[in-house]
Design a protein around this motif. Structure first.
Motif, PDB file in Angstrom:
ATOM      1  N   ASN A  23       0.932  -1.170  -0.072  1.00  0.00           N
ATOM      2  CA  ASN A  23      -0.036  -0.129   0.117  1.00  0.00           C
ATOM      3  C   ASN A  23       0.856   1.198   0.183  1.00  0.00           C
ATOM      4  O   ASN A  23       2.029   1.237  -0.048  1.00  0.00           O
ATOM      5  N   HIS A  24       0.267   2.402   0.059  1.00  0.00           N
ATOM      6  CA  HIS A  24       1.177   3.651   0.017  1.00  0.00           C
ATOM      7  C   HIS A  24       2.002   3.836   1.086  1.00  0.00           C
ATOM      8  O   HIS A  24       3.159   4.324   0.870  1.00  0.00           O
ATOM      9  N   VAL A  25       1.765   3.420   2.445  1.00  0.00           N
ATOM     10  CA  VAL A  25       2.454   3.655   3.368  1.00  0.00           C
ATOM     11  C   VAL A  25       3.696   2.618   3.406  1.00  0.00           C
ATOM     12  O   VAL A  25       4.750   3.004   3.599  1.00  0.00           O
ATOM     13  N   ASP A  26       3.355   1.448   2.893  1.00  0.00           N
ATOM     14  CA  ASP A  26       4.605   0.404   2.537  1.00  0.00           C
ATOM     15  C   ASP A  26       5.562   1.331   1.644  1.00  0.00           C
ATOM     16  O   ASP A  26       6.758   1.039   1.929  1.00  0.00           O
ATOM     17  N   TYR A  29       7.505   3.779   2.984  1.00  0.00           N
ATOM     18  CA  TYR A  29       8.586   3.286   4.081  1.00  0.00           C
ATOM     19  C   TYR A  29       9.556   2.921   3.317  1.00  0.00           C
ATOM     20  O   TYR A  29      10.809   3.457   3.904  1.00  0.00           O
ATOM     21  N   THR A  56       6.467   7.841  -4.946  1.00  0.00           N
ATOM     22  CA  THR A  56       7.252   6.828  -4.049  1.00  0.00           C
ATOM     23  C   THR A  56       8.043   5.924  -4.738  1.00  0.00           C
ATOM     24  O   THR A  56       9.142   5.697  -4.447  1.00  0.00           O
TER      25      THR A  56
END
Length: 216
Positions: A23-26, A29, A56
């Motif tokens: 996902n976007h958070v992964d 990160y 990202t």
């Protein structure tokens, strides 16, 4: 579990998260991890990197560009609109040796643009490229299933393949091998297990990085 990986005392060189539902958070990160500057192999197959989280992903690719040797972007829905963005992202990857991007809906014209850029990558030796989108019936949808995968105009494909090889030859890049393995390395018997393992390894990787951060 966070205990599955020890604290990462040496830089991470391999990141294979193909088909594990990032996902976007992964992505954020991974893109901001210091380990991204040491990666030699990066596999994001099965993720819509150019549409869902382009900034990202390309930040991650940029940070890995000085060390990256193998890049795998199979079935990532990379299409016509993403070609120039891909070229800009790949150009700094001067140590890249292998690029695999089968299963993407790219036309013959788009592939020719990419191959002109490939010719300028000095270390590149091996390419896996998709059957051009325009070799398939107009109503075909991606990702291709095994039935539709082989229903393409073989004569047209051979013509395009010859043109792509001519681009390499004209650039004095006889050392580059370009192929289209129709079924890749996909194994339907282990696909689900691989997804679960990839997600599990990603969590362990993130946990280990967090421990490193807290220990410094």
């Amino acid at each position: 579990r966070s205990s599955d990986l020890p604290p990462l005392k040496t830089p991470l060189k391999v990141l294979d998260v193909g088909n594990c539902s990032l996902n976007h958070v992964d992505m954020a990160y991974l893109a901001n991890s210091l380990h991204s500057e040491h990666l030699e192999l990066l596999d994001f197959s099965g993720h819509n990197v150019a549409e869902v989280y382009p900034s990202t992903f390309f930040k991650l690719l940029s940070r890995a560009s000085r060390t990256l040797k193998t890049l795998v972007l199979e079935e990532c829905n990379i299409g016509e609109a993403h070609v120039q963005m891909m070229i800009l992202a790949l150009t700094p990857c001067r140590k890249l040796k292998e690029f695999k991007f089968i299963g993407n809906p790219l036309s013959a014209r788009a592939l020719k643009c990419l191959f002109r850029a490939f010719a300028d990558l000095p270390m590149l030796k091996y390419i896996e490229f998709p059957v051009p989108r325009d070799c398939y019936p107009v109503d075909v949808t991606y990702p291709l299933d095994e039935t539709n995968l082989i229903k393409f105009d073989h004569q047209r494909y051979e013509e395009v393949k010859e043109a792509l090889n001519d681009i390499l030859l004209n650039a004095n890049r006889e050392d580059v091998q370009a192929v289209t393995p129709l079924f890749g390395t996909y194994d339907p018997d282990i696909h689900e297990t691989s997804n679960e393992l990839g997600a599990h390894l990603l969590k362990s990787f993130k946990d280990a990085l967090e421990r490193d951060r807290k220990s410094t």
